[in-house]
Design a protein around this motif. Structure first.
Motif, PDB file in Angstrom:
ATOM      1  N   GLY A 170      16.916  -8.434  32.605  1.00  0.00           N
ATOM      2  CA  GLY A 170      15.762  -7.867  31.932  1.00  0.00           C
ATOM      3  C   GLY A 170      15.909  -6.369  31.772  1.00  0.00           C
ATOM      4  N   GLY A 171      14.995  -5.797  31.063  1.00  0.00           N
ATOM      5  CA  GLY A 171      14.978  -4.372  30.761  1.00  0.00           C
ATOM      6  C   GLY A 171      13.769  -4.152  29.885  1.00  0.00           C
ATOM      7  N   PHE A 172      14.017  -3.843  28.629  1.00  0.00           N
ATOM      8  CA  PHE A 172      12.924  -3.743  27.659  1.00  0.00           C
ATOM      9  C   PHE A 172      12.285  -5.125  27.487  1.00  0.00           C
ATOM     10  CE2 PHE A 172      11.295  -3.672  23.261  1.00  0.00           C
ATOM     11  CZ  PHE A 172      10.405  -2.627  23.385  1.00  0.00           C
ATOM     12  N   GLY A 173      13.135  -6.157  27.475  1.00  0.00           N
ATOM     13  CA  GLY A 173      12.662  -7.541  27.414  1.00  0.00           C
ATOM     14  C   GLY A 173      12.682  -8.148  28.803  1.00  0.00           C
ATOM     15  N   PRO A 174      12.092  -9.331  28.959  1.00  0.00           N
ATOM     16  CA  PRO A 174      12.013  -9.947  30.281  1.00  0.00           C
ATOM     17  C   PRO A 174      13.358 -10.469  30.782  1.00  0.00           C
ATOM     18  CG  PRO A 174      11.128 -11.431  28.623  1.00  0.00           C
ATOM     19  CD  PRO A 174      11.419 -10.122  27.925  1.00  0.00           C
ATOM     20  N   SER A 175      13.437 -10.678  32.086  1.00  0.00           N
ATOM     21  CA  SER A 175      14.600 -11.304  32.699  1.00  0.00           C
ATOM     22  C   SER A 175      14.731 -12.728  32.174  1.00  0.00           C
ATOM     23  CB  SER A 175      14.433 -11.330  34.222  1.00  0.00           C
ATOM     24  OG  SER A 175      15.444 -12.128  34.804  1.00  0.00           O
ATOM     25  N   LEU A 176      15.961 -13.154  31.965  1.00  0.00           N
ATOM     26  CA  LEU A 176      16.213 -14.518  31.510  1.00  0.00           C
ATOM     27  C   LEU A 176      17.045 -15.300  32.526  1.00  0.00           C
ATOM     28  CD1 LEU A 176      17.006 -13.779  27.745  1.00  0.00           C
ATOM     29  CD2 LEU A 176      14.828 -14.494  28.756  1.00  0.00           C
ATOM     30  N   LYS A 177      17.173 -14.770  33.736  1.00  0.00           N
ATOM     31  CA  LYS A 177      18.015 -15.410  34.756  1.00  0.00           C
ATOM     32  C   LYS A 177      17.597 -16.843  35.057  1.00  0.00           C
ATOM     33  CE  LYS A 177      19.911 -11.510  37.196  1.00  0.00           C
ATOM     34  NZ  LYS A 177      20.251 -10.983  38.505  1.00  0.00           N
ATOM     35  N   LYS A 178      16.310 -17.135  34.993  1.00  0.00           N
ATOM     36  CA  LYS A 178      15.824 -18.478  35.317  1.00  0.00           C
ATOM     37  C   LYS A 178      14.974 -19.056  34.187  1.00  0.00           C
ATOM     38  CE  LYS A 178      16.001 -17.612  40.229  1.00  0.00           C
ATOM     39  NZ  LYS A 178      15.314 -17.683  41.517  1.00  0.00           N
ATOM     40  N   ILE A 179      15.246 -18.627  32.960  1.00  0.00           N
ATOM     41  CA  ILE A 179      14.435 -19.033  31.819  1.00  0.00           C
ATOM     42  C   ILE A 179      14.484 -20.540  31.585  1.00  0.00           C
ATOM     43  CG2 ILE A 179      16.195 -18.661  30.028  1.00  0.00           C
ATOM     44  CD1 ILE A 179      12.445 -17.792  29.785  1.00  0.00           C
ATOM     45  N   GLY A 180      15.602 -21.175  31.916  1.00  0.00           N
ATOM     46  CA  GLY A 180      15.728 -22.623  31.738  1.00  0.00           C
ATOM     47  C   GLY A 180      14.801 -23.407  32.649  1.00  0.00           C
ATOM     48  N   GLY A 181      14.356 -22.806  33.742  1.00  0.00           N
ATOM     49  CA  GLY A 181      13.396 -23.441  34.627  1.00  0.00           C
ATOM     50  C   GLY A 181      11.966 -23.268  34.140  1.00  0.00           C
ATOM     51  N   GLU A 182      11.779 -22.373  33.178  1.00  0.00           N
ATOM     52  CA  GLU A 182      10.441 -22.096  32.653  1.00  0.00           C
ATOM     53  C   GLU A 182      10.220 -22.700  31.273  1.00  0.00           C
ATOM     54  OE1 GLU A 182       9.857 -17.852  32.769  1.00  0.00           O
ATOM     55  OE2 GLU A 182      10.853 -17.721  34.711  1.00  0.00           O
ATOM     56  N   LEU A 183      11.272 -22.700  30.451  1.00  0.00           N
ATOM     57  CA  LEU A 183      11.163 -23.180  29.072  1.00  0.00           C
ATOM     58  C   LEU A 183      12.254 -24.201  28.783  1.00  0.00           C
ATOM     59  CD1 LEU A 183      10.683 -19.774  27.176  1.00  0.00           C
ATOM     60  CD2 LEU A 183       8.893 -21.375  27.864  1.00  0.00           C
ATOM     61  N   SER A 184      11.954 -25.163  27.919  1.00  0.00           N
ATOM     62  CA  SER A 184      12.950 -26.137  27.480  1.00  0.00           C
ATOM     63  C   SER A 184      13.885 -25.489  26.459  1.00  0.00           C
ATOM     64  CB  SER A 184      12.261 -27.341  26.841  1.00  0.00           C
ATOM     65  OG  SER A 184      11.690 -26.969  25.593  1.00  0.00           O
ATOM     66  N   GLN A 185      14.957 -26.174  26.158  1.00  0.00           N
ATOM     67  CA  GLN A 185      15.895 -25.682  25.142  1.00  0.00           C
ATOM     68  C   GLN A 185      15.176 -25.490  23.807  1.00  0.00           C
ATOM     69  OE1 GLN A 185      19.564 -27.887  24.882  1.00  0.00           O
ATOM     70  NE2 GLN A 185      19.988 -27.168  22.827  1.00  0.00           N
ATOM     71  N   ASP A 186      14.324 -26.432  23.435  1.00  0.00           N
ATOM     72  CA  ASP A 186      13.584 -26.319  22.172  1.00  0.00           C
ATOM     73  C   ASP A 186      12.631 -25.133  22.177  1.00  0.00           C
ATOM     74  OD1 ASP A 186      14.837 -28.487  20.990  1.00  0.00           O
ATOM     75  OD2 ASP A 186      13.266 -29.909  21.556  1.00  0.00           O
ATOM     76  N   GLN A 187      11.968 -24.883  23.301  1.00  0.00           N
ATOM     77  CA  GLN A 187      11.055 -23.745  23.395  1.00  0.00           C
ATOM     78  C   GLN A 187      11.827 -22.425  23.299  1.00  0.00           C
ATOM     79  OE1 GLN A 187       9.345 -25.060  27.151  1.00  0.00           O
ATOM     80  NE2 GLN A 187       7.326 -25.229  26.178  1.00  0.00           N
ATOM     81  N   ILE A 188      12.996 -22.376  23.928  1.00  0.00           N
ATOM     82  CA  ILE A 188      13.832 -21.165  23.843  1.00  0.00           C
ATOM     83  C   ILE A 188      14.279 -20.946  22.402  1.00  0.00           C
ATOM     84  CG2 ILE A 188      16.013 -20.114  24.562  1.00  0.00           C
ATOM     85  CD1 ILE A 188      15.634 -21.646  27.275  1.00  0.00           C
ATOM     86  N   LEU A 189      14.709 -22.017  21.749  1.00  0.00           N
ATOM     87  CA  LEU A 189      15.137 -21.912  20.351  1.00  0.00           C
ATOM     88  C   LEU A 189      13.988 -21.421  19.472  1.00  0.00           C
ATOM     89  CD1 LEU A 189      17.255 -22.260  18.139  1.00  0.00           C
ATOM     90  CD2 LEU A 189      16.577 -24.676  17.992  1.00  0.00           C
ATOM     91  N   LYS A 190      12.794 -21.946  19.672  1.00  0.00           N
ATOM     92  CA  LYS A 190      11.639 -21.514  18.870  1.00  0.00           C
ATOM     93  C   LYS A 190      11.335 -20.037  19.105  1.00  0.00           C
ATOM     94  CE  LYS A 190       9.564 -25.978  18.199  1.00  0.00           C
ATOM     95  NZ  LYS A 190       8.541 -26.940  18.556  1.00  0.00           N
ATOM     96  N   THR A 191      11.507 -19.569  20.344  1.00  0.00           N
ATOM     97  CA  THR A 191      11.294 -18.146  20.627  1.00  0.00           C
ATOM     98  C   THR A 191      12.330 -17.303  19.901  1.00  0.00           C
ATOM     99  OG1 THR A 191      10.342 -18.660  22.794  1.00  0.00           O
ATOM    100  CG2 THR A 191      11.144 -16.411  22.457  1.00  0.00           C
ATOM    101  N   ILE A 192      13.571 -17.753  19.895  1.00  0.00           N
ATOM    102  CA  ILE A 192      14.625 -17.027  19.166  1.00  0.00           C
ATOM    103  C   ILE A 192      14.290 -16.998  17.672  1.00  0.00           C
ATOM    104  CG2 ILE A 192      17.059 -17.081  18.466  1.00  0.00           C
ATOM    105  CD1 ILE A 192      17.661 -18.288  21.275  1.00  0.00           C
ATOM    106  N   GLN A 193      13.860 -18.113  17.146  1.00  0.00           N
ATOM    107  CA  GLN A 193      13.574 -18.212  15.710  1.00  0.00           C
ATOM    108  C   GLN A 193      12.305 -17.458  15.302  1.00  0.00           C
ATOM    109  OE1 GLN A 193      13.483 -22.498  15.520  1.00  0.00           O
ATOM    110  NE2 GLN A 193      15.585 -22.606  14.757  1.00  0.00           N
TER     111      GLN A 193
END
Length: 112
Positions: free
Chosen positions: A62-85
């Motif tokens: 993390g830094g300006f944006g949030p840490s992503l070290k454990k993002i897979g435990g919080e969001l599904s692959q589809d949710q991560i993809l939607k955030t990217i999109q």
């Protein structure tokens, strides 16, 4: 008034460059590589380093944006993809596109 305008323009420039994902400055990470980043040789990790590490950190810390070290435990692959999109908060949409976005979403979904 001139100082305020200079500050606003300077801030907009910094945020704009950060949101664009930065460049491919590998010198920042030499000697400090992590198995979570591009040192693994994983194409998704390399894309992350080029497009996302400016805000989310070279080691997902993390830094300006949030840490992503454990993002897979919080969001599904589809949710991560939607955030990217679609973007989220200060993150602009489509920093990564197409198959690259899918690859990075899958890679991040495994970070638990």
């Amino acid at each position: 008034m001139k100082k305020l305008m200079a500050l606003l323009l300077g801030s907009a420039l910094v945020l704009g460059l950060a949101a664009c994902g930065g460049g491919n400055d590998e010198s920042k990470n030499k000697g400090n590589e992590s198995t979570e980043t591009a040192s693994s040789g994983d194409p998704a990790a390399k894309i992350f380093q080029q497009k996302c590490s400016t805000c989310h950190g070279g080691n997902l810390e993390g830094g300006f944006g949030p840490s992503l070290k454990k993002i897979g435990g919080e969001l599904s692959q589809d949710q991560i993809l939607k955030t990217i999109q679609n973007g989220k908060g200060q993150m602009p949409p489509n920093v990564i596109k197409g198959d690259d976005a899918k690859m990075v979403a899958e890679w991040l979904s495994k970070k638990k």
